[in-house]
Design a protein around this motif. Sequence first.
Motif, PDB file in Angstrom:
ATOM      1  N   GLU A  41      75.800  24.606  -7.841  1.00 27.82           N
ATOM      2  CA  GLU A  41      74.690  24.427  -8.692  1.00 27.82           C
ATOM      3  C   GLU A  41      74.005  23.235  -8.058  1.00 27.82           C
ATOM      4  O   GLU A  41      74.844  22.185  -7.549  1.00 27.82           O
ATOM      5  CB  GLU A  41      75.364  23.810 -10.088  1.00 27.82           C
ATOM      6  N   LYS A  42      72.933  22.957  -8.274  1.00 25.05           N
ATOM      7  CA  LYS A  42      71.997  21.932  -7.957  1.00 25.05           C
ATOM      8  C   LYS A  42      71.484  21.158  -9.193  1.00 25.05           C
ATOM      9  O   LYS A  42      71.120  21.589 -10.089  1.00 25.05           O
ATOM     10  CB  LYS A  42      70.862  22.207  -7.130  1.00 25.05           C
ATOM     11  N   ALA A  43      71.608  19.873  -9.003  1.00 30.79           N
ATOM     12  CA  ALA A  43      71.129  18.735 -10.131  1.00 30.79           C
ATOM     13  C   ALA A  43      69.823  18.967 -10.656  1.00 30.79           C
ATOM     14  O   ALA A  43      69.185  19.255  -9.663  1.00 30.79           O
ATOM     15  CB  ALA A  43      71.366  17.599  -9.924  1.00 30.79           C
ATOM     16  N   ASP A  44      69.494  19.087 -12.038  1.00 30.91           N
ATOM     17  CA  ASP A  44      68.338  19.480 -12.348  1.00 30.91           C
ATOM     18  C   ASP A  44      67.474  20.596 -12.053  1.00 30.91           C
ATOM     19  O   ASP A  44      66.167  20.639 -11.687  1.00 30.91           O
ATOM     20  CB  ASP A  44      67.241  18.207 -12.119  1.00 30.91           C
ATOM     21  N   GLU A  46      67.587  25.236 -11.903  1.00 36.76           N
ATOM     22  CA  GLU A  46      67.842  26.324 -12.784  1.00 36.76           C
ATOM     23  C   GLU A  46      68.871  26.969 -12.073  1.00 36.76           C
ATOM     24  O   GLU A  46      69.424  26.998 -11.195  1.00 36.76           O
ATOM     25  CB  GLU A  46      66.671  27.338 -12.747  1.00 36.76           C
ATOM     26  N   ILE A  47      70.068  27.356 -13.151  1.00 32.57           N
ATOM     27  CA  ILE A  47      71.438  27.764 -12.793  1.00 32.57           C
ATOM     28  C   ILE A  47      71.182  29.346 -12.414  1.00 32.57           C
ATOM     29  O   ILE A  47      70.531  30.044 -13.411  1.00 32.57           O
ATOM     30  CB  ILE A  47      72.347  27.597 -14.069  1.00 32.57           C
ATOM     31  N   GLU A  48      71.673  29.853 -11.106  1.00 29.20           N
ATOM     32  CA  GLU A  48      71.179  31.002 -10.769  1.00 29.20           C
ATOM     33  C   GLU A  48      72.545  32.089 -10.912  1.00 29.20           C
ATOM     34  O   GLU A  48      72.336  33.070 -10.997  1.00 29.20           O
ATOM     35  CB  GLU A  48      70.409  31.106  -9.432  1.00 29.20           C
ATOM     36  N   THR A  49      73.607  31.277 -10.808  1.00 28.73           N
ATOM     37  CA  THR A  49      74.844  32.144 -10.713  1.00 28.73           C
ATOM     38  C   THR A  49      75.993  31.537 -11.484  1.00 28.73           C
ATOM     39  O   THR A  49      76.060  29.963 -11.506  1.00 28.73           O
ATOM     40  CB  THR A  49      75.290  32.377  -9.226  1.00 28.73           C
ATOM     41  N   ALA A  88      71.114  26.026 -22.645  1.00 27.86           N
ATOM     42  CA  ALA A  88      70.437  25.451 -21.663  1.00 27.86           C
ATOM     43  C   ALA A  88      70.384  26.412 -20.358  1.00 27.86           C
ATOM     44  O   ALA A  88      71.213  27.130 -20.140  1.00 27.86           O
ATOM     45  CB  ALA A  88      70.925  24.028 -21.334  1.00 27.86           C
ATOM     46  N   ASP A  89      69.492  26.151 -19.492  1.00 27.78           N
ATOM     47  CA  ASP A  89      69.211  26.990 -18.370  1.00 27.78           C
ATOM     48  C   ASP A  89      69.294  26.205 -16.882  1.00 27.78           C
ATOM     49  O   ASP A  89      69.017  26.744 -15.822  1.00 27.78           O
ATOM     50  CB  ASP A  89      67.989  27.965 -18.560  1.00 27.78           C
ATOM     51  N   TYR A  90      69.379  24.943 -16.990  1.00 29.07           N
ATOM     52  CA  TYR A  90      69.619  24.274 -15.716  1.00 29.07           C
ATOM     53  C   TYR A  90      70.913  23.226 -15.939  1.00 29.07           C
ATOM     54  O   TYR A  90      71.339  22.925 -16.754  1.00 29.07           O
ATOM     55  CB  TYR A  90      68.228  23.374 -15.772  1.00 29.07           C
ATOM     56  N   ALA A  91      71.355  22.727 -14.637  1.00 31.01           N
ATOM     57  CA  ALA A  91      72.520  21.962 -14.425  1.00 31.01           C
ATOM     58  C   ALA A  91      72.027  20.448 -14.468  1.00 31.01           C
ATOM     59  O   ALA A  91      70.847  20.182 -13.960  1.00 31.01           O
ATOM     60  CB  ALA A  91      73.012  22.257 -13.048  1.00 31.01           C
ATOM     61  N   ALA A  92      72.866  19.789 -15.209  1.00 31.87           N
ATOM     62  CA  ALA A  92      72.744  18.243 -15.034  1.00 31.87           C
ATOM     63  C   ALA A  92      72.914  17.567 -13.746  1.00 31.87           C
ATOM     64  O   ALA A  92      72.405  16.635 -13.343  1.00 31.87           O
ATOM     65  CB  ALA A  92      72.930  17.724 -16.221  1.00 31.87           C
ATOM     66  N   ALA A 100      88.551  25.180  -0.611  1.00 33.87           N
ATOM     67  CA  ALA A 100      88.440  26.269  -0.269  1.00 33.87           C
ATOM     68  C   ALA A 100      89.019  27.371  -1.408  1.00 33.87           C
ATOM     69  O   ALA A 100      90.395  27.076  -1.710  1.00 33.87           O
ATOM     70  CB  ALA A 100      88.489  26.849   1.238  1.00 33.87           C
ATOM     71  N   GLY A 101      88.473  28.262  -1.722  1.00 38.87           N
ATOM     72  CA  GLY A 101      89.130  29.354  -2.520  1.00 38.87           C
ATOM     73  C   GLY A 101      88.366  30.859  -2.764  1.00 38.87           C
ATOM     74  O   GLY A 101      87.688  30.954  -1.818  1.00 38.87           O
ATOM     75  N   SER A 102      88.260  31.248  -4.091  1.00 38.51           N
ATOM     76  CA  SER A 102      87.508  32.600  -4.356  1.00 38.51           C
ATOM     77  C   SER A 102      87.160  32.368  -5.785  1.00 38.51           C
ATOM     78  O   SER A 102      87.769  31.552  -6.563  1.00 38.51           O
ATOM     79  CB  SER A 102      88.409  33.846  -3.840  1.00 38.51           C
ATOM     80  N   ALA A 103      86.037  32.935  -6.300  1.00 37.73           N
ATOM     81  CA  ALA A 103      85.737  33.306  -7.481  1.00 37.73           C
ATOM     82  C   ALA A 103      85.231  34.798  -7.841  1.00 37.73           C
ATOM     83  O   ALA A 103      84.797  35.236  -6.876  1.00 37.73           O
ATOM     84  CB  ALA A 103      84.610  32.109  -7.791  1.00 37.73           C
ATOM     85  N   PHE A 104      85.102  35.027  -9.170  1.00 42.26           N
ATOM     86  CA  PHE A 104      84.280  36.140  -9.369  1.00 42.26           C
ATOM     87  C   PHE A 104      82.858  35.141  -9.723  1.00 42.26           C
ATOM     88  O   PHE A 104      82.905  34.519 -10.787  1.00 42.26           O
ATOM     89  CB  PHE A 104      85.015  36.828 -10.711  1.00 42.26           C
ATOM     90  N   ARG A 105      81.746  35.870  -9.238  1.00 40.88           N
ATOM     91  CA  ARG A 105      80.450  35.287  -9.844  1.00 40.88           C
ATOM     92  C   ARG A 105      79.574  36.565 -10.431  1.00 40.88           C
ATOM     93  O   ARG A 105      80.168  37.783 -10.264  1.00 40.88           O
ATOM     94  CB  ARG A 105      79.815  34.809  -8.197  1.00 40.88           C
ATOM     95  N   MET A 106      78.603  35.915 -10.951  1.00 42.28           N
ATOM     96  CA  MET A 106      77.714  36.936 -11.745  1.00 42.28           C
ATOM     97  C   MET A 106      76.346  36.443 -11.841  1.00 42.28           C
ATOM     98  O   MET A 106      76.351  34.987 -11.905  1.00 42.28           O
ATOM     99  CB  MET A 106      78.237  37.570 -13.041  1.00 42.28           C
ATOM    100  N   GLY A 107      75.395  37.036 -11.786  1.00 45.39           N
ATOM    101  CA  GLY A 107      74.016  36.305 -12.072  1.00 45.39           C
ATOM    102  C   GLY A 107      73.882  35.818 -13.646  1.00 45.39           C
ATOM    103  O   GLY A 107      74.539  36.367 -14.510  1.00 45.39           O
ATOM    104  N   THR A 108      72.857  35.009 -13.595  1.00 42.03           N
ATOM    105  CA  THR A 108      72.410  34.230 -14.876  1.00 42.03           C
ATOM    106  C   THR A 108      72.287  35.276 -15.910  1.00 42.03           C
ATOM    107  O   THR A 108      72.473  35.445 -17.280  1.00 42.03           O
ATOM    108  CB  THR A 108      71.532  33.121 -14.776  1.00 42.03           C
ATOM    109  N   GLU A 109      71.277  36.144 -15.705  1.00 43.57           N
ATOM    110  CA  GLU A 109      70.774  36.914 -16.602  1.00 43.57           C
ATOM    111  C   GLU A 109      71.590  37.954 -17.233  1.00 43.57           C
ATOM    112  O   GLU A 109      71.431  38.025 -18.656  1.00 43.57           O
ATOM    113  CB  GLU A 109      69.502  37.788 -16.081  1.00 43.57           C
TER     114      GLU A 109
END
Length: 235
Positions: A41-44, A46-49, A88-92, A100-109
């Motif tokens: 996530e990037k500060a200020d 929109e969260i994309e994932t 909200a839709d953005y990261a503070a 290092a590791g792994s994750a399950f990711r999904m789109g915001t929509e």
Amino acid sequence: MTNPENDSYRNQLLRRLDPGDLGLLQPHLELCDLEPKTTLEKADSEIETVYFLEDGIASVVATASGKEAEVGLVGFEGMTGAALVMGADYAAHQCYVQSAGSAFRMGTEPFKEALANSPTLRLFLLRYVHYFHIQTSYTALINAKSNLEERLARWLLMCDDRVHGERLAITHEFLAVMLGARRPGVTVGLQVLEGRGFIYSRRGEVHIRDRSGLAACANGTYGKPEADYVRLVGL
């Protein structure tokens, strides 16, 4: 309590979701590797994932006037994108991979669509968000009022909770950023903990040797948010 349908996940939120709620997310979940320093996530911005971590550690880092410090940790107990759960839709703050590791990711929509279609999904994830706020508030208190050895002991215990084995891959420079401290102070703090037999430190990694000793050294700074997680989310 976990559901049999969820047992293929290590992430503790996915494991505890109602099967119907998991069914809303599952078609959109994609397993991915997390490399160190990858930005989630990037500060200020929109969260994309959204990421549900399976292993590894992500750090939430606040920045102001060129200074930065870690304000929260995320591992297999949690997720990124918590702001979406609250509408909200953005990261503070910035969030990036620390270990290092792994994750399950999904789109915001599709994630927001699942929240809209299931009030039970949002209510469950809000319990995690509440825990995360407890964690960050304790971090603020401890960074302001505790000495460096106590803060360092707490941070090592929190990381140890989120990794396999007793080895933490971490540099003194990164520790200084995470604790909002100067690198020489971090080096001295590690030497103090090592001298007491709690850890073994060498270039780029720390080995935990005595968790109970570290907990005592943390002097009450570790444990309350962890107990709240169990109360809110589960073991």
